[in-house]
Design a protein around this motif. Structure first.
Motif, short mmCIF file in Angstrom:
data_model
loop_
_atom_site.label_atom_id
_atom_site.label_comp_id
_atom_site.label_asym_id
_atom_site.label_seq_id
_atom_site.Cartn_x
_atom_site.Cartn_y
_atom_site.Cartn_z
N THR C 116 -2.80 -1.41 -4.75
CA THR C 116 -1.77 -0.53 -5.31
C THR C 116 -1.95 -0.35 -6.81
OG1 THR C 116 0.58 -0.02 -5.06
CG2 THR C 116 0.04 -2.25 -5.77
N GLU C 120 -2.27 3.25 -8.50
CA GLU C 120 -1.37 3.65 -9.59
C GLU C 120 -2.18 4.09 -10.81
OE1 GLU C 120 2.21 3.15 -10.25
OE2 GLU C 120 2.79 2.49 -8.26
N HIS C 143 -0.82 3.93 0.64
CA HIS C 143 -1.47 3.72 -0.65
C HIS C 143 -0.92 2.54 -1.44
CE1 HIS C 143 -3.70 7.42 -0.04
NE2 HIS C 143 -2.58 8.00 0.32
N GLY C 144 0.17 1.93 -0.98
CA GLY C 144 0.67 0.77 -1.70
C GLY C 144 2.17 0.75 -1.81
N ALA C 149 2.57 4.44 -6.06
CA ALA C 149 1.78 4.48 -4.83
C ALA C 149 2.66 4.63 -3.60
CB ALA C 149 0.93 3.21 -4.72
N THR C 153 2.90 7.06 -0.09
CA THR C 153 2.80 6.44 1.23
C THR C 153 3.77 7.13 2.18
OG1 THR C 153 2.06 4.33 0.34
CG2 THR C 153 3.20 4.26 2.47
N ASN D 117 3.74 -6.42 -9.50
CA ASN D 117 4.14 -6.36 -8.08
C ASN D 117 5.47 -7.07 -7.87
OD1 ASN D 117 0.72 -7.09 -7.52
ND2 ASN D 117 1.60 -5.06 -7.29
N THR D 146 2.61 -0.48 -13.27
CA THR D 146 2.83 0.43 -12.14
C THR D 146 4.11 1.21 -12.40
OG1 THR D 146 3.79 -1.47 -11.00
CG2 THR D 146 1.52 -0.92 -10.47
N GLY D 297 1.47 -6.00 1.35
CA GLY D 297 0.41 -6.03 0.36
C GLY D 297 -0.71 -6.93 0.84
#
Lengths: 426, 426, 426, 426
Positions: C116, C120, C143-144, C149, C153, D117, D146, D297
């Motif tokens: 991801t 990104e 895509h995450g 992302a 998705t 994340n 991100t 993930g």
């Protein structure tokens, strides 16, 4: 038709969104200057004036006469954005009477016919010309109900109407919004700090006096400082003069004499002079990069409004006598409101010019004052984040005696409040 | 005042956003039914009709008379959302003449006075009642210029005016938009696939006939299928009848007789009858969850429009004669346009009712046809993604002979095009 | 430690977000190539391979040896983005073994260590270099999970995790996603129509084979057509080869031999060779306009992954033997899956290379098949919008006999399904 | 391999986004505790420690030994989110050593392996559980790259990397960010004002000490006040302890002893103990409403990190001796930095615990100090909105003498600056 019938039809067929009619549940039949008459023939003094859309009062006789003449002659009513006599005459009057004497050089954009359309056009143009997204708006600001303008409006209730999250706007405190916080210094610090997380703004969108937000009036120093900051950071100033403009604070624009040259000025409300739907955006000429029809709309050519707006400019703004009369009335208003405010411990006088009111400290009390006023024939409303400000928005053309008697009703209502509260406390 | 003076003032003071006046660079002074007269006394037949805002023509004598009477009596002009006689009478007429005979049960919301305000109110309410964000709009759709409605508008030029990216809207092909693609099947497949990435929509926002988008007319089967799909997925149908409604296609609503019960119906343009700014949103009663003032606006109480709108309803919709006349004219229009289209290889007849035109295949040719028409006294405009459709939007009240003579001018202009192209090709 | 203890700790302390462990509720202790061993000593064949993160199997002995040596020598473990021997050696190997022989000229960006992050970075760079916002992603794309992302998705369940509406992405049908719709023609029509409402895109973001979305494999013609369309409209191609790349379909990149030159290529999963967190973005050199540290991250310098990734490149990609072996296994896989699919009426073979599976028509049946497989020592999972595809993602290094025996288990499970369904039907 | 080669490969193949390697342009080959060694055998003291990812120093011998043993035994390396011995042992140690003694009841969510994340997972869950969109983040905050986390990051350079406007986050001043402004009072006033335009927030996202933002340390009173405000307004507290946690300020969590119970705690950086990619989110149990796989993930099961993280917990946190040692070193650091700061007129000591530095007033001077340090064998970096803070982030395990000698180098570099500036001024 009886009132009963009327009320039924609203309950049956009008959306729950309706509001003012709930506070003033009579049917109005006639209106002349500062007086509204209901279907039972009862008269009311109007201290609401269409939320400042009727600065020249209801049904000004000269505007009315001109409009009837236009109608009788089959003058164009709906003209899209085509050339018509009425439009040309309005534009020429606006240039001659408003722009030239003030040494203001602006293009006039006929947006859709209500304030929010003018604000949206301004926001779009600010983003388009700067290539930036963020508009900085202010606490308690009110700019309209369409998605762009609503994002800039502070009121949580209105915002909830969107049913979704509103983006593109960053909020800063209006002058005086936070006790002990120098709002301008704070905004400057946020913009000067490259890690503040505030993106470089396309524009500041601000009302010189916040009508709906509680009659907060920005000082010239604040507005000038904001303008300097905007220039420094490559941002525009959108001066929303929809409610405070068109003479409400005295001069035609509420920011006159402050050394301010806004980049974009949305106008609406009293622009037509007679309360007809009409809005416009004044644009600094070099920012007028619209392509033909890039922002259009069906009712940009409301020729009835052009006719009455032109009459209003010629009648009230050809010299400074109207402004001087307004200022005299405003001084009287200040004096009376100070006296009334003195009756309510902790209350505060708010606003500027003929856009003043009293923060009575609670929405409940303000509502009771307004209800009592209405019982005595005065139409008056509240404003502010907690509806805590009793707001006087009389027509600027109101006769002095009617202004006085209206304020007498207000004074008595406030006094009655005090008495009833004292009684309740005993 | 001479035309020259007029034109100067526009160049000097009106924003570049102006558009129609560029194609019709004269000053219009008078207007009656389907005839506009310029300041030199020249007459023009109006096949534009304020983009369908003048379905009953310019300055209908009965509306005019009622409005003059209202003015003369100092009837309320600007009424915020307060009760007035004019408002009650409009609502009662709307209920009696429009809703009841059609067995339609809706609340009427007075939004701001132009179409985009009604569309924004609908989008807000759809999101608010469903708790969802996504509005599905269609290719070539046109819904307005404020941020919410603009997000739903397809035209790239208009979208560029936003100066920012527009969100909250997912785009699907309108019926027939993609050769060989069953739009409804595609939309169904996207919604039925939980991994399509299309979030459950709050609503579909669709015009039964796309006026600006090229006179694309959806079939009843398509609209019914869409309604079924909406019901299945818990989404609303917002039927934007702003341009196609109020009799333009024959019946009052353009979707009558198709078995459609939209949840929300934005109306504007010809609603006032006389071209005055007036818009409204019809709301399925159980969806009317607005809190008082949750969506407000200054010009929701344009009483002049209430007066003329009421007259329009009473005059034209008390029985079905007007609809039958419109249908007869529409049939004549179809016939004439078929004849004209036959003169242009590859051209196509588009639209429905009194909202028809010819796709001549190129914007350049369409523009030339319109310019030639204007030289011969006919005001007519283009529509479509490439401005490739010559669009006839005459007042529904246009006398038959004037409709015929206007179409004669159009026919001659198309013929001239053919001739000149043939000459150029030789 | 007993399994019981282990399971308790998860129930007690691990978030409900956990998933695979629910289908395979044992504790794994050891792993070697295609074999996992649980704490009771039971062995399982791994047809999941870390969702294609273990293309070279578990604990490849050469990678393991190199990593132990690196550790023993106190080689740098965490290096931010500083120069280290391990990093230089990886980059040189990547250039020498991957880029040069394929005549590919790309910059390598060390993004954060998971897919991801690479996606990104690609989305950010595509927007930054084009000055456009819209990314066109596809139905069933994955895509995450980070906001950028995730917006791309398709899966509704994953999207719901955002707790907010995801913007900036327009969705188009993947090749074959809609029966009877030529996806490429539709996308072309939408982009060529200036009133479609689809803004000019920054990029197309697409997986050559959709691993999570149901093993949909795009043809070279589709991808090439998309590339042509992107070039025409000034958009980039982001080819997300995270799951399909690193040999999964045979060649190192899944799009080799199709005439495609993506602008940006996110890589992750099997990039480290050993299942260590490592992701990267290949950037067309002229698009590498990042400023230093403009996109940073703590774990861009996972030197353990550099060591094993370098060994993987040297061991498997120095010549074409590994690719040929994969292709041979893939041919065998196709043959076996065809046989199995033939046992399920209406089922379909999906995918490409060593990324194939069977659409058995329902998620329930697919889940039962996988559960039965697990009982017989095979770890295998589903994919697709309805989890209806039983997906074989064995390590590419799996011994031929183990591949065969794993497929035997799958075949038996499918057969048992058929039998039980037949019984149920009787 | 020579350095020359290494540097060439980076220029040729690594993205311009690389940064630290520009300040420290040597190739590092080995690393042990607080010492890095380059390929020429030169040693450097590490006052950067992987930006606080190496709180226990490089290649701790016990972690290394455990990891080699895990590798040698073919322990699972990549485990998706399946049960493994290493994972269970980590979770049990975390519960036993960290949670229970602190009376903390949290679920552990294995997000993707890097800080951003964990932050994204927290933002998603905060929005999902509250049904609100707005996250309030702070000036100078740093939360990741991100799209979701970047929206909450203040740095303009990082934000520019998005290539688009970032939404969903409202910015408030961190404690002390504005001279003369009580940040907490201001935030309270904004939230208590229903017309402020600040929507009810889902959460506050805050770092107890802002590592990247200039070592700004919030007081317990501020954080407690924020927590009270959050509770009052139904918002969550997301305490981003990624850089300040895992012992950096003394205790395991940087907010221990302040009476704070965050709702969500993202952790990363030093969590693995050895600098391996590993991140997690601590979730108040009743907020753990994730559906299985709703946020997934690929690298949530980095078992190498589980092994070393478990060793780190057992070795350093089984009693309070490590915390006491850190606090002693921090006291020494404070004393030395005060002495150094005294040499620079106008400079200020910043930070808390082993996360302190000196604001030298300008980014240029700070950069020169760091460059001089590097020449003398000390790796040290800047932070702050203008990179004006020289930041000491030594491993907590650094021997006292090495800490002293590193500070000697820093002191000399600052002194040299003073001298050169004096010389320049003469």
């Amino acid at each position: 038709m009886t009132i009963g019938t009327n009320t039924d039809i609203y309950t049956r067929r009008e959306s729950q969104a309706r509001s003012y009619c709930r506070a003033f549940p009579v049917t109005f039949s006639k209106a002349q200057n500062a007086t509204l008459t209901d279907s039972d023939g009862r008269s009311y003094t109007d201290f609401l004036a269409g939320c400042s859309s009727l600065n020249y009062g209801h049904n000004d006789p000269d505007m009315k006469e001109a409009l009837i003449a236009h109608l009788a002659a089959d003058g164009v009513t709906h003209g899209l954005d085509m050339h018509t006599n009425a439009k040309a005459e309005f534009l020429e009057a606006f240039e001659r009477i408003i722009l030239k004497p003030r040494d203001m050089d602006y293009k006039f954009m006929f947006t859709g016919p209500t304030g929010t359309n003018a604000v949206e056009a301004a926001m779009k143009l600010a983003r388009k010309t700067t290539g930036r997204d963020t508009i900085i708006a202010f606490t308690n600001g009110f700019h309209g109900m369409t998605m762009g303008a609503l994002a800039a409006t502070g009121n949580a209730g209105k915002r909830a109407g969107a049913g979704t999250t509103l983006g593109g706007v960053v909020r800063m405190p209006y002058e005086g919004a936070m006790d002990g916080v120098d709002s301008l210094a704070m905004i400057r610090a946020m913009l000067d700090n490259p890690s503040s997380g505030i993106d470089a703004p396309a524009a500041f969108l601000i009302e010189p006096v916040q009508g709906e937000g509680g009659l907060n009036a920005a000082s010239g120093a604040f507005l000038k400082g904001l303008q300097d900051l905007a220039r420094k950071h490559g941002a525009l100033i959108i001066m929303d003069d929809i409610q405070a403009g068109i003479g409400r604070t005295g001069p035609f624009f509420s920011f006159e004499g402050m050394g301010i040259k806004p980049d974009l000025i949305p106008l609406a409300k009293s622009l037509s002079g007679m309360g007809l739907p009409f809005a416009g955006l004044l644009i600094r000429p070099d920012l007028d990069i619209w392509k033909p029809a890039e922002h259009n709309g069906t009712f940009r050519g409301n020729n009835h409004a052009f006719v009455t707006a032109r009459v209003a400019l010629e009648k009230f703004w050809s010299d400074d006598s109207f402004q001087r009369q307004t200022e005299a009335k405003a001084a009287y208003l200040t004096e009376r409101l100070q006296g009334i405010a003195a009756m309510v411990p902790g209350s505060k006088l708010k606003g500027r010019g003929m856009m003043q009111g009293i923060d009575v400290g609670s929405g409940d009390m303000a509502a009771e004052v307004c209800a009592t006023c209405f019982e005595h024939g005065l139409i008056i409303e509240t404003s502010g984040a907690h509806d805590e400000v009793v707001k006087v928005l009389a027509p600027l053309t109101i006769p002095q005696e009617q202004l006085a008697s209206g304020l007498d009703i207000l004074e008595a209502a406030v006094k009655a409040q005090g008495a009833s509260h004292q009684i309740a406390a005993e």
